[in-house]
Design a protein around this motif. Structure first.
Motif, mmCIF file in Angstrom:
data_model
loop_
_atom_site.group_PDB
_atom_site.id
_atom_site.type_symbol
_atom_site.label_atom_id
_atom_site.label_comp_id
_atom_site.label_asym_id
_atom_site.label_seq_id
_atom_site.Cartn_x
_atom_site.Cartn_y
_atom_site.Cartn_z
ATOM 1 N N GLY A 1 41.285 89.118 -8.503
ATOM 2 C CA GLY A 1 39.839 89.296 -8.628
ATOM 3 C C GLY A 1 39.185 89.484 -7.276
ATOM 4 O O GLY A 1 38.306 90.342 -7.091
ATOM 5 N N ASP A 2 39.625 88.693 -6.311
ATOM 6 C CA ASP A 2 39.115 88.762 -4.945
ATOM 7 C C ASP A 2 39.328 90.169 -4.363
ATOM 8 O O ASP A 2 38.379 90.825 -3.896
ATOM 9 N N ALA A 3 40.564 90.647 -4.426
ATOM 10 C CA ALA A 3 40.886 91.966 -3.846
ATOM 11 C C ALA A 3 40.215 93.104 -4.619
ATOM 12 O O ALA A 3 39.806 94.115 -4.033
ATOM 13 N N TRP B 1 43.125 90.544 0.110
ATOM 14 C CA TRP B 1 42.218 89.489 -0.318
ATOM 15 C C TRP B 1 41.335 89.052 0.835
ATOM 16 O O TRP B 1 41.597 89.386 1.989
ATOM 17 N N THR B 2 40.287 88.281 0.502
ATOM 18 C CA THR B 2 39.250 87.971 1.485
ATOM 19 C C THR B 2 39.134 86.454 1.648
ATOM 20 O O THR B 2 40.090 85.716 1.383
ATOM 21 N N ASP B 3 37.972 86.003 2.074
ATOM 22 C CA ASP B 3 37.780 84.578 2.364
ATOM 23 C C ASP B 3 38.136 83.664 1.188
ATOM 24 O O ASP B 3 38.649 82.557 1.393
ATOM 25 N N ASP B 4 37.856 84.136 -0.009
ATOM 26 C CA ASP B 4 38.083 83.291 -1.188
ATOM 27 C C ASP B 4 39.533 82.829 -1.265
ATOM 28 O O ASP B 4 39.829 81.642 -1.414
ATOM 29 N N THR B 5 40.442 83.780 -1.158
ATOM 30 C CA THR B 5 41.868 83.455 -1.239
ATOM 31 C C THR B 5 42.373 82.856 0.073
ATOM 32 O O THR B 5 43.213 81.947 0.063
ATOM 33 N N LYS C 1 36.492 88.135 9.508
ATOM 34 C CA LYS C 1 35.310 88.994 9.571
ATOM 35 C C LYS C 1 34.314 88.707 8.458
ATOM 36 O O LYS C 1 33.207 89.220 8.487
ATOM 37 N N ASP C 2 34.698 87.912 7.480
ATOM 38 C CA ASP C 2 33.862 87.791 6.285
ATOM 39 C C ASP C 2 33.561 86.351 5.916
ATOM 40 O O ASP C 2 33.443 86.019 4.740
ATOM 41 N N VAL C 3 33.400 85.488 6.904
ATOM 42 C CA VAL C 3 33.127 84.080 6.607
ATOM 43 C C VAL C 3 31.701 83.957 6.075
ATOM 44 O O VAL C 3 30.766 84.484 6.668
ATOM 45 N N THR D 1 30.589 90.097 -5.388
ATOM 46 C CA THR D 1 31.522 90.524 -6.435
ATOM 47 C C THR D 1 32.901 89.903 -6.305
ATOM 48 O O THR D 1 33.518 89.507 -7.297
ATOM 49 N N ASP D 2 33.397 89.833 -5.063
ATOM 50 C CA ASP D 2 34.760 89.341 -4.875
ATOM 51 C C ASP D 2 34.857 87.851 -5.189
ATOM 52 O O ASP D 2 35.845 87.385 -5.773
ATOM 53 N N THR D 3 33.821 87.121 -4.829
ATOM 54 C CA THR D 3 33.862 85.679 -5.094
ATOM 55 C C THR D 3 33.705 85.388 -6.581
ATOM 56 O O THR D 3 34.432 84.543 -7.128
ATOM 57 N N VAL D 4 32.793 86.067 -7.256
ATOM 58 C CA VAL D 4 32.654 85.850 -8.703
ATOM 59 C C VAL D 4 33.956 86.219 -9.412
ATOM 60 O O VAL D 4 34.427 85.488 -10.304
HETATM 61 MG MG LIG Z 1 35.187 87.143 -0.239
#
Ligand SMILES: [Mg+2]
Length: 316
Positions: free
Chosen positions: A20-22, A54-58, A95-97, A261-264
């Motif tokens: 979902g994150d990616a 993936w981003t900060d969430d993962t 880069k996305d904190v 979107t990525d966090t939801v």
């Molecule tokens: Mg994120």
């Protein structure tokens, strides 16, 4: 941990969230996406993500997962210290904190849990709010710690302790408790029941949370536009799950919410993935997954799977 089906669902909680994150990352900070626009796994977005990255969430969930894979007890202060130190190292180069996480991790006096809690409280006292979605987004691995019988109380305690490291607002802890217990139940039973953890929310806030869950079932994910706020993020994720059947459709619906979107989608993916199992994630998505997993380390889906297998072998 015993049955293969249970392990598949534990894998689904982690891989579903990472997927979902990616999937959502290239669509972040945009308005809601109408249904005639396809949602596809692709590169791009505000932070120029790679395909499947993936981003900060993962990235914030992985240190929790790895602590479990090393046999650590989540509520030990030494484990919480390790999480804060690892997150602080990640935040210094990422880069996305998110704003709240950056403020907390950037202002800790020492990389310890006590310093992080103090910083989280100071930010709440200074700004009057600290209800970001940044602790709810990392609840997937928390649920893996207590998969044995009669461990709801311990999981609720651990979920709130890990939320409290960066978020002082007690509603962020409530949301983490509700979601973690729902993920745990989905892994154990293969069914989704988000109301299951309500008795672990303080009595005076239960009616409010029940009304929010009802509202999410009536409305669509894009009807909760302040989804950087933990309440709208949870409602958008719950709405996406309730308004689609398959894991893939639930993730796509979550990404259509716009804004974060990525966090939801990461939040929705932890619970929807736990119910569906990792075997229901398409190979086309799974094989592209990768992202930050430690200093100088990039992990893939195979790494996540190995850590889940070790974590669940220790699960109490
Ligand atoms: Mg994120």
């Amino acid at each position: 941990m015993t049955a293969d089906a249970t392990l598949d669902r534990a894998l689904g909680a982690i891989l579903g969230s990472a997927t979902g994150d990616a999937l959502g990352a290239p669509y972040e900070f945009q308005p809601p996406l109408p249904s005639d626009n396809a949602v596809v796994m692709r590169a791009g977005g505000a932070f120029d993500w790679e395909l499947g990255e993936w981003t900060d969430d993962t990235s914030m969930a992985v240190p929790i997962l790895r602590a479990l894979a090393d046999g650590r007890e989540l509520t030990d202060e030494s484990t919480l210290d390790l999480l804060v130190a690892t997150w602080a190292g990640w935040a210094a180069g990422a880069k996305d904190v998110g704003n709240q996480i950056r403020a907390v991790l950037g202002s800790v006096e020492a990389p310890t849990a006590a310093s992080a809690r103090a910083a989280a409280r100071a930010i709440h006292d200074r700004t009057g709010r600290s209800g970001g979605n940044g602790s709810l987004m990392r609840t997937g691995p928390v649920a893996l710690a207590y998969l044995g019988d009669d461990r709801d109380d311990q999981l609720a305690t651990a979920a709130r302790a890990i939320s409290d490291l960066t978020h002082f607002d007690p509603e962020t802890g409530d949301a983490s408790v509700l979601w973690s217990l729902a993920i745990r139940h989905a892994i154990r039973a293969g069914e989704i029941d988000v109301h299951r953890g309500i008795r672990h929310v303080p009595f005076e806030r239960r009616e409010t949370w029940l009304a929010r869950l009802d509202e999410a079932e009536r409305l669509m994910p894009w009807d909760f536009p302040q989804n950087g706020w933990v309440v709208h993020a949870l409602q958008a994720a719950w709405s996406a799950i309730r308004h689609a059947e398959s894991l893939e459709r639930r993730l796509v619906l979550a990404v259509r919410c716009g804004n974060d979107t990525d966090t939801v989608a990461a939040i929705a993916g932890a619970l929807a993935g736990a119910a569906a199992g990792a075997s229901n994630i398409s190979d086309a998505w799974r094989r592209e997954l990768h992202g930050w997993a430690g200093p100088g380390e990039v992990a893939t889906a195979a790494h996540l799977e190995a850590w889940v297998e070790r974590a669940t072998a220790y699960a109490r």
